[in-house]
Write a protein that holds these residues in place. Structure first.
Motif, PDB file in Angstrom:
ATOM      1  N   TYR A 202       0.846  -1.197   0.000  1.00 27.25           N
ATOM      2  CA  TYR A 202       0.000   0.000   0.000  1.00 27.25           C
ATOM      3  C   TYR A 202       0.879   1.243   0.000  1.00 27.25           C
ATOM      4  O   TYR A 202       2.041   1.211   0.420  1.00 27.25           O
ATOM      5  CB  TYR A 202      -0.929   0.016   1.214  1.00 27.25           C
ATOM      6  CG  TYR A 202      -2.074  -0.967   1.116  1.00 27.25           C
ATOM      7  CD1 TYR A 202      -3.361  -0.546   0.809  1.00 27.25           C
ATOM      8  CD2 TYR A 202      -1.862  -2.334   1.317  1.00 27.25           C
ATOM      9  CE1 TYR A 202      -4.418  -1.450   0.710  1.00 27.25           C
ATOM     10  CE2 TYR A 202      -2.913  -3.242   1.220  1.00 27.25           C
ATOM     11  CZ  TYR A 202      -4.180  -2.793   0.915  1.00 27.25           C
ATOM     12  OH  TYR A 202      -5.218  -3.681   0.818  1.00 27.25           O
ATOM     13  N   LYS A 203       0.285   2.325  -0.471  1.00 23.19           N
ATOM     14  CA  LYS A 203       1.014   3.576  -0.580  1.00 23.19           C
ATOM     15  C   LYS A 203       0.223   4.692   0.086  1.00 23.19           C
ATOM     16  O   LYS A 203      -0.979   4.858  -0.182  1.00 23.19           O
ATOM     17  CB  LYS A 203       1.258   3.914  -2.058  1.00 23.19           C
ATOM     18  CG  LYS A 203       1.973   5.236  -2.301  1.00 23.19           C
ATOM     19  CD  LYS A 203       2.328   5.428  -3.762  1.00 23.19           C
ATOM     20  CE  LYS A 203       1.106   5.548  -4.628  1.00 23.19           C
ATOM     21  NZ  LYS A 203       1.452   5.901  -6.032  1.00 23.19           N
ATOM     22  N   ALA A 204       0.884   5.456   0.959  1.00 23.91           N
ATOM     23  CA  ALA A 204       0.290   6.643   1.568  1.00 23.91           C
ATOM     24  C   ALA A 204       0.921   7.870   0.930  1.00 23.91           C
ATOM     25  O   ALA A 204       2.147   7.999   0.901  1.00 23.91           O
ATOM     26  CB  ALA A 204       0.516   6.650   3.069  1.00 23.91           C
ATOM     27  N   CYS A 205       0.086   8.755   0.392  1.00 20.29           N
ATOM     28  CA  CYS A 205       0.580   9.942  -0.314  1.00 20.29           C
ATOM     29  C   CYS A 205       0.048  11.208   0.352  1.00 20.29           C
ATOM     30  O   CYS A 205      -1.142  11.294   0.677  1.00 20.29           O
ATOM     31  CB  CYS A 205       0.137   9.931  -1.772  1.00 20.29           C
ATOM     32  SG  CYS A 205       0.908   8.635  -2.765  1.00 20.29           S
ATOM     33  N   VAL A 206       0.942  12.165   0.517  1.00 18.13           N
ATOM     34  CA  VAL A 206       0.574  13.482   1.031  1.00 18.13           C
ATOM     35  C   VAL A 206       0.986  14.509  -0.018  1.00 18.13           C
ATOM     36  O   VAL A 206       2.158  14.573  -0.414  1.00 18.13           O
ATOM     37  CB  VAL A 206       1.268  13.792   2.374  1.00 18.13           C
ATOM     38  CG1 VAL A 206       0.866  15.180   2.868  1.00 18.13           C
ATOM     39  CG2 VAL A 206       0.929  12.741   3.409  1.00 18.13           C
ATOM     40  N   LYS A 207       0.023  15.285  -0.486  1.00 19.73           N
ATOM     41  CA  LYS A 207       0.287  16.330  -1.475  1.00 19.73           C
ATOM     42  C   LYS A 207      -0.289  17.638  -0.949  1.00 19.73           C
ATOM     43  O   LYS A 207      -1.342  17.652  -0.308  1.00 19.73           O
ATOM     44  CB  LYS A 207      -0.388  16.009  -2.811  1.00 19.73           C
ATOM     45  CG  LYS A 207      -0.039  14.647  -3.391  1.00 19.73           C
ATOM     46  CD  LYS A 207       1.273  14.662  -4.127  1.00 19.73           C
ATOM     47  CE  LYS A 207       1.508  13.344  -4.852  1.00 19.73           C
ATOM     48  NZ  LYS A 207       2.762  13.342  -5.610  1.00 19.73           N
ATOM     49  N   GLY A 208       0.400  18.738  -1.227  1.00 27.10           N
ATOM     50  CA  GLY A 208      -0.157  20.005  -0.808  1.00 27.10           C
ATOM     51  C   GLY A 208       0.808  21.158  -0.894  1.00 27.10           C
ATOM     52  O   GLY A 208       1.863  21.086  -1.528  1.00 27.10           O
ATOM     53  N   LEU A 209       0.429  22.237  -0.216  1.00 26.47           N
ATOM     54  CA  LEU A 209       1.213  23.468  -0.182  1.00 26.47           C
ATOM     55  C   LEU A 209       1.336  23.948   1.248  1.00 26.47           C
ATOM     56  O   LEU A 209       0.355  23.937   2.001  1.00 26.47           O
ATOM     57  CB  LEU A 209       0.542  24.569  -1.022  1.00 26.47           C
ATOM     58  CG  LEU A 209       0.636  24.477  -2.547  1.00 26.47           C
ATOM     59  CD1 LEU A 209      -0.243  25.541  -3.183  1.00 26.47           C
ATOM     60  CD2 LEU A 209       2.076  24.642  -3.001  1.00 26.47           C
ATOM     61  N   SER A 210       2.542  24.384   1.613  1.00 24.33           N
ATOM     62  CA  SER A 210       2.725  24.981   2.927  1.00 24.33           C
ATOM     63  C   SER A 210       2.181  26.405   2.920  1.00 24.33           C
ATOM     64  O   SER A 210       1.849  26.962   1.862  1.00 24.33           O
ATOM     65  CB  SER A 210       4.207  24.991   3.305  1.00 24.33           C
ATOM     66  OG  SER A 210       4.908  25.971   2.547  1.00 24.33           O
ATOM     67  N   GLU A 211       2.092  27.011   4.112  1.00 23.28           N
ATOM     68  CA  GLU A 211       1.604  28.380   4.198  1.00 23.28           C
ATOM     69  C   GLU A 211       2.510  29.341   3.448  1.00 23.28           C
ATOM     70  O   GLU A 211       2.077  30.426   3.032  1.00 23.28           O
ATOM     71  CB  GLU A 211       1.501  28.798   5.670  1.00 23.28           C
ATOM     72  CG  GLU A 211       0.415  28.055   6.441  1.00 23.28           C
ATOM     73  CD  GLU A 211       0.350  28.484   7.895  1.00 23.28           C
ATOM     74  OE1 GLU A 211       1.256  29.230   8.336  1.00 23.28           O
ATOM     75  OE2 GLU A 211      -0.610  28.094   8.588  1.00 23.28           O
ATOM     76  N   ASP A 212       3.785  28.974   3.262  1.00 27.63           N
ATOM     77  CA  ASP A 212       4.740  29.822   2.549  1.00 27.63           C
ATOM     78  C   ASP A 212       4.817  29.500   1.062  1.00 27.63           C
ATOM     79  O   ASP A 212       5.683  30.036   0.357  1.00 27.63           O
ATOM     80  CB  ASP A 212       6.138  29.667   3.175  1.00 27.63           C
ATOM     81  CG  ASP A 212       6.170  30.110   4.623  1.00 27.63           C
ATOM     82  OD1 ASP A 212       5.450  31.072   4.957  1.00 27.63           O
ATOM     83  OD2 ASP A 212       6.895  29.488   5.420  1.00 27.63           O
ATOM     84  N   GLY A 213       3.948  28.607   0.574  1.00 27.38           N
ATOM     85  CA  GLY A 213       3.931  28.277  -0.843  1.00 27.38           C
ATOM     86  C   GLY A 213       4.947  27.239  -1.256  1.00 27.38           C
ATOM     87  O   GLY A 213       5.306  27.146  -2.431  1.00 27.38           O
ATOM     88  N   ILE A 214       5.422  26.410  -0.302  1.00 29.76           N
ATOM     89  CA  ILE A 214       6.390  25.355  -0.605  1.00 29.76           C
ATOM     90  C   ILE A 214       5.639  24.053  -0.875  1.00 29.76           C
ATOM     91  O   ILE A 214       4.776  23.661  -0.091  1.00 29.76           O
ATOM     92  CB  ILE A 214       7.375  25.164   0.560  1.00 29.76           C
ATOM     93  CG1 ILE A 214       8.146  26.476   0.810  1.00 29.76           C
ATOM     94  CG2 ILE A 214       8.340  24.025   0.277  1.00 29.76           C
ATOM     95  CD1 ILE A 214       9.036  26.431   2.025  1.00 29.76           C
ATOM     96  N   PRO A 215       5.947  23.354  -1.979  1.00 24.81           N
ATOM     97  CA  PRO A 215       5.235  22.101  -2.281  1.00 24.81           C
ATOM     98  C   PRO A 215       5.479  21.039  -1.218  1.00 24.81           C
ATOM     99  O   PRO A 215       6.604  20.879  -0.720  1.00 24.81           O
ATOM    100  CB  PRO A 215       5.814  21.677  -3.627  1.00 24.81           C
ATOM    101  CG  PRO A 215       6.430  22.914  -4.200  1.00 24.81           C
ATOM    102  CD  PRO A 215       6.903  23.721  -3.036  1.00 24.81           C
TER     103      PRO A 215
END
Length: 533
Positions: free
Chosen positions: A506-519
């Motif tokens: 299985y694979k757990a993925c986290v995608k997003g943006l920090s408050e400072d705009g860092i991927p």
């Protein structure tokens, strides 16, 4: 549309004309999906990030995101819209049994992005085991085969176990989290950020800030014209505006109050010869898919068939959703008088119904034309009421007295009468009669009006899913966890979930943006293995 929305459009136009001369502001989109390999009968869930291409921070400019699935030859085969809040949104697409096995492209963009021809693209593999899915079948698009990263040191969990997994130290951010079983055939998620900035010397399409926006043009006219509009459905969305010197017009509407398969009716006052054109909501064309192919082997086909069978077993134990719909809700003003025709003796015509049943409503006829009048409870002082007529609606769209009185009463569910003066900008209506059919979307004919479809819309929604342990119910899910809009306050990110009865990687993925705009882009793997082995 009230004066506030009319002024809002004007302010947006002035603001962006000023910005276009100094700042080349551009939005970009990233879409995170819960899986890139979907079989028929499953949902494709996605989470959206709309951000500034300059600061890389989430954008508050657009309130609606446009989503399409594109086939191999560049044809759009599914279109929808989702609501955005502060640059975030989520939605889903149900893949039914009519879909063909192929590689599709999920594209996403805002209306503002159409000014510089930009959109996000993610390949999605859709497979239909019931429609000629055979060994050695070739799939365009070059999806990956087999597992990738090594999982020798991955965590191990038993089947149907309550588990927790640390996804590392992550700064304060807005993220999506997915946990699903690895497949033999899949596409990898694309990179989060688009660093390229395209030239945008001018713009023609306004952003949809706070509301949906219908933008159009009236041709064959040398003068400014009044545009009246209405959107079908139970919630009255009536507006009016004036075209500019070039015949352009903009109409705001609230997509949260619009039904699926909505239509907007646009009426030209005193000019039935002019032609109306509407700016398309979606792009018109896309490129074809690359011609690289992959061949399905027997292991992959066996896995897909087993997954499909497991889905069917799971659906047999799934509790149906209880959808409570109050068909007697009054969506108009509190003073509305509501008449459900099934509660009364039905008259042979709507004319008789109006005369015999509706209080404060009268019907007259002169020169072979019907006239409907409403006796209002109160009359505003200082108002020129000599030309005021009632606003008559059929399923939310404007209609003439001649047309409404010729409709069979057997097709009508209820009639609402509002015996109060009603103001739409500078137009005054002497009351409202709102007629609702059983169908809810009866066609309306009006010589000066044109109707245009509005694409289906999914309101802003943060809900995801999580597998819950249930000892007496079989659990054959391969998708264990999905949180499309998660606000992380910073520090160690620990996710709690349950495993199913399906073993594998299985694979757990986290995608997003920090408050400072860092991927944010984190992936962890783990094994689910029966402990008795």
């Amino acid at each position: 549309m009230g004066l506030g929305r009319f002024l809002l459009i004007g302010l947006i136009i002035l603001q962006f004309k000023a910005q276009a001369q100094t700042v080349n502001f551009q939005e970009e989109v990233y879409i995170s999906v819960d899986k890139t390999n979907v079989i028929v009968g499953e949902l494709l869930n996605f989470s959206a990030f709309v951000y500034s291409n300059t600061s890389k921070k989430l954008s508050k400019l657009s309130s609606i995101l446009y989503i399409e699935l594109i086939d191999e030859v560049g044809t759009s085969v599914h279109q929808t819209k989702i609501g955005l809040r502060n640059g975030r949104g989520s939605g889903s697409i149900y893949i039914d049994s009519e879909w063909l096995s192929s590689t599709y492209r999920l594209v996403a963009y805002t209306r503002w992005m159409q000014n510089y021809n930009s959109y996000f693209e993610q390949k999605i593999l859709i497979l239909n085991p019931y429609n000629n899915l055979i060994q050695h079948q070739k799939i365009l698009g070059n999806p990956m085969l087999g597992s990738v990263e090594s999982t020798v040191d991955a965590n191990r969990y038993d089947i149907q176990q309550q588990a927790s997994l640390s996804l590392g130290i992550i700064q304060p951010s807005s993220i999506s989290i997915s946990i699903s079983k690895m497949s033999n055939l899949y596409y990898s998620n694309v990179n989060l950020m688009n660093d390229s900035i395209k030239t945008m010397k001018s713009f023609k399409i306004l952003p949809e800030y706070k509301y949906g926006l219908v933008q159009g043009n009236v041709n064959n006219t040398d003068s400014q014209l009044r545009i009246n509009s209405a959107i079908n459905g139970s919630n009255m969305q009536i507006s009016t505006t004036i075209t500019d010197s070039a015949g352009n017009f903009w109409i705001n509407y609230n997509p949260d109050l619009s039904p699926n398969d909505a239509e907007i009716q646009i009426e030209l006052e005193n000019d039935s010869l002019a032609q109306i054109s509407i700016v398309n909501e979606f792009y018109k064309r896309y490129s074809t898919l690359d011609t690289v192919q992959v061949t399905l082997d027997s292991i992959t086909i066996s896995e897909l068939i087993l997954r499909s069978v497991n889905n069917q077993i799971q659906m047999a134990y799934q509790k149906p959703l209880d959808v409570l719909v109050d068909t007697r809700s009054i969506f108009t003003l509190p003073s509305a008088e509501v008449y459900y025709l099934d509660d009364y003796k039905r008259f042979p015509s709507l004319r008789d119904t109006f005369i015999e049943l509706l209080n404060n409503v009268g019907v007259s006829k002169s020169d072979e034309k019907y006239r409907i009048n409403i006796r209002c409870n109160s009359e505003p002082s200082g108002l020129n009421k000599s030309d005021a007529v009632p606003l008559i609606l059929l399923d939310g769209l404007k209609i003439t007295p001649q047309y409404i009185l010729n409709i069979s009463p057997n097709s009508i569910m209820k009639i609402e009468v509002i015996p109060e003066y009603y103001f739409v900008n500078d137009i005054v209506y002497k009351g409202i009669i709102s007629v609702h059919s059983f169908k809810g979307n009866m066609s309306v004919e009006n010589s000066n009006s044109h109707t245009f479809p509005i694409a289906n819309y999914q309101p802003y929604n943060e809900a995801g899913y999580q597998l819950r342990s249930a000892s007496r119910i079989p659990q054959y899910q391969t998708d264990l966890f999905w949180d499309p809009i998660y606000s992380h306050n910073g520090g160690e990110l620990l996710v709690n979930f349950s495993t199913s009865m399906i073993e594998g990687t299985y694979k757990a993925c986290v995608k997003g943006l920090s408050e400072d705009g860092i991927p944010i882009n984190v992936t962890k793997y783990f094994q689910v293995i029966l402990s008795s082995r």
